[in-house]
Enzyme design. Structure first.
Site, short mmCIF file in Angstrom:
data_model
loop_
_atom_site.label_atom_id
_atom_site.label_comp_id
_atom_site.label_asym_id
_atom_site.label_seq_id
_atom_site.Cartn_x
_atom_site.Cartn_y
_atom_site.Cartn_z
N TYR A 1 0.83 -1.22 0.00
CA TYR A 1 0.00 0.00 0.00
C TYR A 1 0.86 1.26 0.00
CZ TYR A 1 -4.43 -2.30 -0.11
OH TYR A 1 -5.51 -3.03 -0.55
N HIS B 1 -14.98 2.08 -2.15
CA HIS B 1 -13.93 1.19 -1.64
C HIS B 1 -12.91 1.91 -0.76
CE1 HIS B 1 -14.91 -1.89 -5.08
NE2 HIS B 1 -15.79 -1.91 -4.09
N CYS C 1 -2.00 3.52 16.03
CA CYS C 1 -3.10 4.41 16.39
C CYS C 1 -2.69 5.30 17.56
CB CYS C 1 -4.31 3.55 16.76
SG CYS C 1 -5.72 4.53 17.32
N SER D 1 -14.58 -3.08 -15.12
CA SER D 1 -14.93 -4.39 -15.68
C SER D 1 -16.32 -4.80 -15.21
CB SER D 1 -13.89 -5.43 -15.26
OG SER D 1 -13.76 -5.45 -13.85
N GLN E 1 -15.35 3.30 -7.56
CA GLN E 1 -14.73 2.16 -6.88
C GLN E 1 -13.27 2.47 -6.59
OE1 GLN E 1 -16.15 -1.67 -9.15
NE2 GLN E 1 -16.34 0.09 -10.48
N ASN E 2 -12.80 3.61 -7.10
CA ASN E 2 -11.37 3.90 -6.99
C ASN E 2 -11.03 4.48 -5.62
OD1 ASN E 2 -11.35 3.11 -9.59
ND2 ASN E 2 -11.22 5.17 -10.47
N VAL E 3 -9.83 4.14 -5.16
CA VAL E 3 -9.36 4.64 -3.86
C VAL E 3 -8.32 5.74 -4.08
CG1 VAL E 3 -9.81 2.45 -2.68
CG2 VAL E 3 -7.56 2.82 -3.71
P1 OAD Z 1 -10.66 -3.48 -13.49
O1 OAD Z 1 -9.17 -3.52 -13.58
O2 OAD Z 1 -11.37 -4.74 -13.20
O3 OAD Z 1 -11.27 -2.93 -14.86
C1 OAD Z 1 -10.76 -1.77 -15.46
C2 OAD Z 1 -11.59 -1.46 -16.69
O4 OAD Z 1 -11.12 -0.24 -17.23
C3 OAD Z 1 -11.51 -2.52 -17.80
O5 OAD Z 1 -12.81 -2.74 -18.31
C4 OAD Z 1 -10.63 -1.82 -18.87
O6 OAD Z 1 -10.95 -2.23 -20.19
C5 OAD Z 1 -11.02 -0.37 -18.63
N1 OAD Z 1 -10.01 0.62 -19.12
C6 OAD Z 1 -8.67 0.47 -19.26
N2 OAD Z 1 -8.13 1.59 -19.74
C7 OAD Z 1 -9.15 2.49 -19.91
C8 OAD Z 1 -9.23 3.83 -20.40
N3 OAD Z 1 -8.14 4.51 -20.80
N4 OAD Z 1 -10.44 4.43 -20.43
C9 OAD Z 1 -11.56 3.75 -20.02
N5 OAD Z 1 -11.53 2.50 -19.56
C10 OAD Z 1 -10.35 1.86 -19.50
O7 OAD Z 1 -11.01 -2.33 -12.44
P2 OAD Z 1 -12.35 -2.08 -11.64
O8 OAD Z 1 -13.53 -2.47 -12.44
O9 OAD Z 1 -12.29 -0.72 -11.10
O10 OAD Z 1 -11.64 -3.54 -5.50
O11 OAD Z 1 -12.18 -3.11 -10.44
C11 OAD Z 1 -13.19 -3.18 -9.48
C12 OAD Z 1 -12.59 -3.49 -8.14
O12 OAD Z 1 -11.80 -4.69 -8.22
C13 OAD Z 1 -11.61 -2.45 -7.61
O13 OAD Z 1 -12.25 -1.37 -6.97
C14 OAD Z 1 -10.81 -3.24 -6.64
C15 OAD Z 1 -10.56 -4.47 -7.48
O14 OAD Z 1 -10.25 -5.64 -6.79
C16 OAD Z 1 -11.13 -3.43 -4.26
O15 OAD Z 1 -9.98 -3.13 -4.06
C17 OAD Z 1 -12.13 -3.73 -3.18
#
Ligand code: OAD
Length: 251
Positions: free
Chosen positions: A65, A126, A158, A200, A99-101
């Protein structure tokens, strides 16, 4: 690509929910999770992003992290974050459920001068990588100091109870903050348009946000370069990059 109709939907909407994932920050240099360059290709979530992993080896978890914190701090909001922030400032009823941190939506808003209270319309399902919280009590802080993860006895503790601090993010197997989730679902239910950007759509309960909008009769736009699990519920799928398409949709 013909954006006229989706632009008109967004223009006429009273409420727009932008539901974002790692792809909206990809062009800022923040790695996504899945796909060829995704973090989960090189790292195992079970070792780094679960409560059990933290109990087993908090130093290893903090090392990962701390690396990601440094990476995110060196990145800047891109044209997609900026266009969304601009829309939030220019009109009412534009909300972000992310969902982004990485805090890049919030930074884009602050960089444009922000408006007090407007950051509350960004819901981070998240958590926030820039914050730490106590692994035991309710203490939480914005942690701007680099974390020294070279040894267990150097990890941050803490100030209230002395237990180990941990990143203030949601790990696999943990519940999302109930208030943030409820608020997001309420916004999704009342949205005329849900614009899905860069996710995704594989992780629940977050991925329910556009499903709720669709179920309540709102329109769903899915934007990204590749097929996603949410394409099937979209009124329109817009294939392309966030920095190219998001400004065109809001501009
Ligand atoms: P993913 O890595 O699963 O998906 C990213 C998406 O972004 C994919 O569909 C890519 O095709 C798309 N992508 C890539 N480049 C791009 C661009 N330039 N413009 C637009 N889209 C683009 O990420 P998340 O869906 O955010 O959870 O993942 C969901 C969760 O899974 C995250 O929040 C995290 C992870 O495990 C936790 O940490 C709890």
């Amino acid at each position: 690509m013909d954006l006229e109709e989706p632009r008109a939907w967004i223009g006429a909407a009273r409420t727009v929910v932008v539901f974002s994932g790692a792809g909206v920050s990809a062009e800022s240099g923040v790695p996504t999770f899945r796909g060829e360059q995704g973090l989960w290709r090189s790292y195992r979530a079970e070792d780094l992003a679960t409560p059990a992993a933290f109990r087993r080896d908090p130093r290893l978890v903090w090392e990962w992290y701390a690396w990601r914190r440094g990476l995110v701090a060196a990145c800047a909001p891109n044209a997609a974050h900026q266009a969304i922030a601009e829309a939030q400032l220019m009109r009412s009823g534009v909300h972000v459920v992310t969902q982004n941190v990485d805090g890049l939506h919030e930074r884009a808003l602050r960089a444009r001068g922000g408006v007090p209270g407007l950051e509350r319309s960004i819901l981070a399902l998240h958590g926030s990588i820039a914050h730490s919280r106590c692994s035991t009590c309710s203490y939480r802080e914005l942690d701007e100091h680099p974390v020294d993860a070279s040894a267990l006895d150097r990890l941050p503790r803490c100030p209230r109870c002395g237990a180990l601090l941990r990143p203030d993010v949601v790990w696999f197997g943990e519940r999302l903050d109930a208030r943030t989730l409820d608020h997001s679902f309420d916004l999704a239910a009342g949205a005329d348009v849900c614009l899905v950007v860069g996710t995704s759509g594989l992780v629940e309960p977050a991925a329910s946000v556009p499903r709720i909008t669709a179920g309540a009769g709102g329109r769903v736009l899915v934007l990204g370069p590749e097929e996603t699990a949410l394409d099937g519920l979209a009124d329109r799928v817009l294939r392309g990059r966030a920095t190219e398409l998001v400004p065109a949709l809001f501009g």
